[in-house]
Design a protein around this motif. Structure first.
Motif, PDB file in Angstrom:
ATOM      1  N   THR A   1       0.668  -1.187  -0.091  1.00 51.25           N
ATOM      2  CA  THR A   1      -0.140   0.019  -0.106  1.00 51.25           C
ATOM      3  C   THR A   1       0.884   1.297   0.172  1.00 51.25           C
ATOM      4  OG1 THR A   1      -1.917  -1.041   1.034  1.00 51.25           O
ATOM      5  CG2 THR A   1      -1.646   1.292   1.304  1.00 51.25           C
TER       6      THR A   1
ATOM      7  N   PRO B   1      -6.475  -1.190   1.323  1.00 49.41           N
ATOM      8  CA  PRO B   1      -7.723  -1.952   1.103  1.00 49.41           C
ATOM      9  C   PRO B   1      -7.958  -2.709   2.507  1.00 49.41           C
ATOM     10  CG  PRO B   1      -5.728  -2.922  -0.090  1.00 49.41           C
ATOM     11  CD  PRO B   1      -5.206  -1.683   0.293  1.00 49.41           C
TER      12      PRO B   1
ATOM     13  N   PHE C   1      -9.027   4.616  -2.104  1.00 50.74           N
ATOM     14  CA  PHE C   1      -8.063   3.194  -1.833  1.00 50.74           C
ATOM     15  C   PHE C   1      -6.736   3.180  -1.433  1.00 50.74           C
ATOM     16  CE2 PHE C   1     -11.380   1.125  -4.984  1.00 50.74           C
ATOM     17  CZ  PHE C   1     -12.431   1.270  -4.293  1.00 50.74           C
TER      18      PHE C   1
ATOM     19  N   ARG D   1     -11.096  -7.767  -1.429  1.00 51.35           N
ATOM     20  CA  ARG D   1     -12.129  -7.205  -0.647  1.00 51.35           C
ATOM     21  C   ARG D   1     -13.294  -6.961  -1.293  1.00 51.35           C
ATOM     22  NH1 ARG D   1     -11.380  -7.350   4.779  1.00 51.35           N
ATOM     23  NH2 ARG D   1      -9.288  -6.819   5.318  1.00 51.35           N
ATOM     24  N   GLN D   2     -13.421  -6.900  -2.581  1.00 47.39           N
ATOM     25  CA  GLN D   2     -14.659  -6.749  -3.505  1.00 47.39           C
ATOM     26  C   GLN D   2     -15.329  -8.137  -3.700  1.00 47.39           C
ATOM     27  OE1 GLN D   2     -12.503  -4.884  -7.002  1.00 47.39           O
ATOM     28  NE2 GLN D   2     -14.465  -3.886  -7.087  1.00 47.39           N
TER      29      GLN D   2
ATOM     30  N   ILE E   1     -14.468   0.513  -0.558  1.00 47.35           N
ATOM     31  CA  ILE E   1     -14.559  -0.472  -1.311  1.00 47.35           C
ATOM     32  C   ILE E   1     -16.039  -1.164  -1.304  1.00 47.35           C
ATOM     33  CG2 ILE E   1     -13.972  -3.068  -1.728  1.00 47.35           C
ATOM     34  CD1 ILE E   1     -11.081  -2.294  -0.774  1.00 47.35           C
TER      35      ILE E   1
ATOM     36  N   TRP F   1      -3.652  -4.189  -5.978  1.00 49.42           N
ATOM     37  CA  TRP F   1      -4.988  -4.117  -6.572  1.00 49.42           C
ATOM     38  C   TRP F   1      -5.294  -5.656  -6.194  1.00 49.42           C
ATOM     39  CZ3 TRP F   1      -7.496  -0.111  -7.158  1.00 49.42           C
ATOM     40  CH2 TRP F   1      -6.536   1.150  -7.493  1.00 49.42           C
TER      41      TRP F   1
ATOM     42  N   GLY G   1     -10.475   2.166   4.180  1.00 49.80           N
ATOM     43  CA  GLY G   1     -10.389   1.581   2.896  1.00 49.80           C
ATOM     44  C   GLY G   1     -11.564   0.699   2.413  1.00 49.80           C
TER      45      GLY G   1
ATOM     46  N   VAL H   1      -7.340  -5.116  -3.112  1.00 47.00           N
ATOM     47  CA  VAL H   1      -8.889  -4.564  -3.404  1.00 47.00           C
ATOM     48  C   VAL H   1      -9.574  -5.403  -4.071  1.00 47.00           C
ATOM     49  CG1 VAL H   1      -9.932  -2.769  -4.619  1.00 47.00           C
ATOM     50  CG2 VAL H   1      -7.522  -2.425  -3.747  1.00 47.00           C
TER      51      VAL H   1
END
Length: 303
Positions: free
Chosen positions: A37, A106, A101, A173-174, A115, A167, A111, A170
């Motif tokens: 990060t 994340p 972000f 987390r999605q 998200i 990424w 963060g 991220v």
């Protein structure tokens, strides 16, 4: 709690600067696994968060997404989508999400909240897992790939690996699934996805035209705006040019874009860069500077 870069405050702090080469040496001492990060924030915001550069990279990435007819239809919505009705605002809101972000990371509570807001927006639309993964690939791979196409090498191996790890976190987390394990796996997967999914469409052409117009108006000086689509074409891969019918850039335009891009990207080591630069602040407004994710993005009964 300490505010992240770009977070709203009553008083704007005095900016701090560092020569880009010194910041790159600091990054080189970090671990791309443990510090992804911090590395990605510094790499994509501090060193390369110039507004014009970000808009250029973002525009190409967005045009790649709408080269997929199913994604283009979701965004176009028969001409009622905000990407064609208010292109600049739609683009800026999306970049603010990415900036948040990067500001928070994340795995932080802040963060995660940003998200989750993006997940809430996407839940209104039939977005396939593969489409979301492809968006991830453009964020993780395109900055280095586009720069390499132009003959520039602005990112170190440490930065490139950190971009991927950031990424990918991220995407986790999605709650995406079947995420490739490595950056090279992601590259191979994305190329196969493009072979399967890229195709011309009326929706894709309408959205790509809107994106090109916004890029041209906001990035290029007035005397160069007639060349806007050629400039975009010069930084786009061949399959994207063909899908959207972008003009083949003339040799003089291609040379000018390549020369200017290399000078800017590789010259970062010699320039002072703002240590507190944030995409959320660069592309945000008083509406978005509250730090509240709920103020951004699509609403089912709103815009």
């Amino acid at each position: 709690m300490k505010s992240a870069p770009g977070a709203g405050s009553a008083r704007t702090p005095r900016r701090r600067w560092r020569i880009g080469g010194l910041e790159r040496r600091r990054i080189a001492r970090l671990d791309p696994a443990a510090d992804h990060t911090e590395i990605t924030r510094s790499s994509l915001q501090t060193l390369h968060g110039d507004r014009r550069l970000v808009l250029a990279m973002f525009t190409v990435a967005f045009m790649k997404q709408v080269a997929v007819p199913t994604m283009a239809r979701i965004l176009w919505r028969r001409g009622t989508g905000d990407i064609v009705q208010n292109t600049a605002l739609r683009n800026d809101d999306t970049i603010v999400f990415f900036g948040r972000f990067l500001d928070f990371g994340p795995d932080s509570p802040e963060g995660i909240a940003w998200i989750e807001r993006m997940n809430e927006i996407h839940a209104h639309f039939p977005i396939r897992n593969d489409d979301a993964l492809y968006t991830l690939s453009t964020l993780a791979l395109d900055p280095a790939n586009i720069a390499a196409t132009l003959g520039a090498r602005p990112f170190s191996p440490t930065e490139i690996e950190a971009h991927w790890r950031f990424w990918r976190a991220v995407a986790e987390r999605q709650r995406l699934h079947d995420i490739p394990a490595t950056r090279e796996d992601m590259r191979s997967w994305a190329l196969d996805y493009e072979r399967r999914e890229f195709a011309p469409s009326a929706a894709g052409r309408a959205v790509s035209d809107a994106l090109a117009e916004d890029f041209t108006a906001r990035v290029l000086p007035a005397r160069l705006r007639p060349f806007g689509r050629e400039v975009l074409s010069a930084i786009s891969p061949a399959n994207l040019r063909e899908t959207h019918g972008l003009p083949r850039p003339r040799p003089a335009v291609r040379l000018a874009v390549r020369t200017a891009s290399r000078a800017y990207l590789d010259g970062v080591v010699l320039r002072p860069v703002p240590l507190d630069r944030s995409l959320a602040r660069t592309f945000g407004t008083s509406r978005t500077d509250t730090g509240d994710p709920a103020v951004l993005g699509y609403r089912h009964h709103g815009r």
